[in-house]
Structure formats: structure tokens, C-alpha cells
Design a protein around this motif. Structure first.
Motif, PDB file in Angstrom:
ATOM      1  N   ASN A   1       0.885   8.992  13.309  1.00 52.93           N
ATOM      2  CA  ASN A   1      -0.472   8.637  13.707  1.00 52.93           C
ATOM      3  C   ASN A   1      -1.119   7.850  12.585  1.00 52.93           C
ATOM      4  O   ASN A   1      -1.104   8.288  11.433  1.00 52.93           O
ATOM      5  N   ILE A   2      -1.698   6.702  12.909  1.00 52.93           N
ATOM      6  CA  ILE A   2      -2.391   5.878  11.933  1.00 52.93           C
ATOM      7  C   ILE A   2      -3.761   5.531  12.501  1.00 52.93           C
ATOM      8  O   ILE A   2      -3.871   5.037  13.618  1.00 52.93           O
ATOM      9  N   LEU A   3      -4.786   5.804  11.705  1.00 53.87           N
ATOM     10  CA  LEU A   3      -6.160   5.476  12.071  1.00 53.87           C
ATOM     11  C   LEU A   3      -6.590   4.325  11.177  1.00 53.87           C
ATOM     12  O   LEU A   3      -6.606   4.447   9.958  1.00 53.87           O
ATOM     13  N   THR A   4      -6.923   3.183  11.763  1.00 50.81           N
ATOM     14  CA  THR A   4      -7.247   2.006  10.979  1.00 50.81           C
ATOM     15  C   THR A   4      -8.391   1.230  11.616  1.00 50.81           C
ATOM     16  O   THR A   4      -8.549   1.234  12.830  1.00 50.81           O
ATOM     17  N   THR A   5      -9.170   0.583  10.773  1.00 51.34           N
ATOM     18  CA  THR A   5     -10.198  -0.336  11.253  1.00 51.34           C
ATOM     19  C   THR A   5      -9.820  -1.768  10.921  1.00 51.34           C
ATOM     20  O   THR A   5     -10.507  -2.699  11.309  1.00 51.34           O
ATOM     21  N   PHE A   6      -8.726  -1.947  10.187  1.00 51.14           N
ATOM     22  CA  PHE A   6      -8.295  -3.258   9.734  1.00 51.14           C
ATOM     23  C   PHE A   6      -7.347  -3.932  10.727  1.00 51.14           C
ATOM     24  O   PHE A   6      -7.455  -5.109  10.990  1.00 51.14           O
ATOM     25  N   LEU A   7      -6.414  -3.171  11.280  1.00 48.93           N
ATOM     26  CA  LEU A   7      -5.391  -3.723  12.169  1.00 48.93           C
ATOM     27  C   LEU A   7      -5.443  -3.042  13.530  1.00 48.93           C
ATOM     28  O   LEU A   7      -6.060  -1.999  13.701  1.00 48.93           O
ATOM     29  N   GLN A   8      -4.739  -3.638  14.464  1.00 45.00           N
ATOM     30  CA  GLN A   8      -4.628  -3.069  15.798  1.00 45.00           C
ATOM     31  C   GLN A   8      -3.164  -2.802  16.102  1.00 45.00           C
ATOM     32  O   GLN A   8      -2.280  -3.154  15.328  1.00 45.00           O
ATOM     33  N   ALA A   9      -2.921  -2.179  17.236  1.00 39.81           N
ATOM     34  CA  ALA A   9      -1.537  -1.911  17.643  1.00 39.81           C
ATOM     35  C   ALA A   9      -0.829  -3.206  18.036  1.00 39.81           C
ATOM     36  O   ALA A   9       0.368  -3.370  17.812  1.00 39.81           O
ATOM     37  N   GLU A  10      -1.546  -4.119  18.604  1.00 35.74           N
ATOM     38  CA  GLU A  10      -0.985  -5.408  19.008  1.00 35.74           C
ATOM     39  C   GLU A  10      -1.089  -6.385  17.849  1.00 35.74           C
ATOM     40  O   GLU A  10      -2.051  -6.318  17.101  1.00 35.74           O
ATOM     41  N   PRO A  11      -0.233  -7.268  17.613  1.00 38.25           N
ATOM     42  CA  PRO A  11       1.002  -7.585  18.319  1.00 38.25           C
ATOM     43  C   PRO A  11       2.116  -6.624  17.922  1.00 38.25           C
ATOM     44  O   PRO A  11       2.153  -6.116  16.810  1.00 38.25           O
ATOM     45  N   LEU A  12       3.013  -6.394  18.850  1.00 36.71           N
ATOM     46  CA  LEU A  12       4.160  -5.540  18.576  1.00 36.71           C
ATOM     47  C   LEU A  12       5.260  -6.365  17.916  1.00 36.71           C
ATOM     48  O   LEU A  12       5.492  -7.512  18.268  1.00 36.71           O
ATOM     49  N   SER A  13       5.924  -5.762  16.961  1.00 36.15           N
ATOM     50  CA  SER A  13       7.064  -6.393  16.302  1.00 36.15           C
ATOM     51  C   SER A  13       8.293  -5.548  16.587  1.00 36.15           C
ATOM     52  O   SER A  13       8.206  -4.458  17.141  1.00 36.15           O
ATOM     53  N   PHE A  14       9.429  -6.048  16.175  1.00 34.56           N
ATOM     54  CA  PHE A  14      10.677  -5.327  16.394  1.00 34.56           C
ATOM     55  C   PHE A  14      11.226  -4.823  15.072  1.00 34.56           C
ATOM     56  O   PHE A  14      11.194  -5.525  14.064  1.00 34.56           O
TER      57      PHE A  14
END
Length: 80
Positions: free
Chosen positions: A11-24
Motif C-alpha cells: 500500500n502506498i499513499l502519495t500526493t505526488f504520483l498516481q497509479a496510472e500510467p502502468l509500467s511492466f
């Protein structure tokens, strides 16, 4: 909040980044006996890229621990 299922749930709570874009990322599959590409959120990748320096600093601090004790905080900073 981003939740990613690796070996254990992360679990990561962040205000800087989002879940998207997904990488591999590549992970070993016991079932197929090969490496598979798995989707990974951008927040988890950034955390993994920048966490190594903090772990290294903690390791070096533990190796070279100073035995002096002081109640004054600025003396402890100078000792380290």
C-alpha cells in the motif's frame, strides 16, 4: 492510495504520483517456470527507484555507530 499485489500486498499513499500510467516489471512464475511481465503502478516504481539510498544510509549508520551519548541534540549530530 495505490495497492499493488506483489509477494505481499503493498500500500502506498502519495500526493505526488498516481497509479496510472502502468509500467511492466518482470517476475518469476513458479507455475510456468519462466519470467512474466506484470503491470506495476508508477508510484511503486518511483518508490523502488529512490528507496535504495535510504536503505544504504541506514546500513552505514548502523555499521559506524558512535558510542558517545549526549542529551544535547546538536552534539549527536556532530558525532555522526
Amino acid at each position: 492510495m495505490v495497492r499493488w499485489l506483489d509477494n505481499k500486498p503493498v500500500n502506498i499513499l502519495t500526493t505526488f504520483l498516481q497509479a496510472e500510467p502502468l509500467s511492466f516489471v518482470t517476475r518469476w512464475s513458479q507455475l510456468h517456470q519462466t519470467r512474466l511481465k506484470v503491470d506495476c503502478p508508477n508510484a511503486v516504481l518511483e518508490y523502488n527507484n529512490h528507496m535504495g539510498g535510504v536503505d544504504l544510509a541506514n546500513m552505514l549508520l548502523a555499521l559506524y555507530r558512535i558510542d558517545r551519548r549526549s542529551k544535547k541534540y546538536y552534539n549527536r549530530i556532530i558525532y555522526f
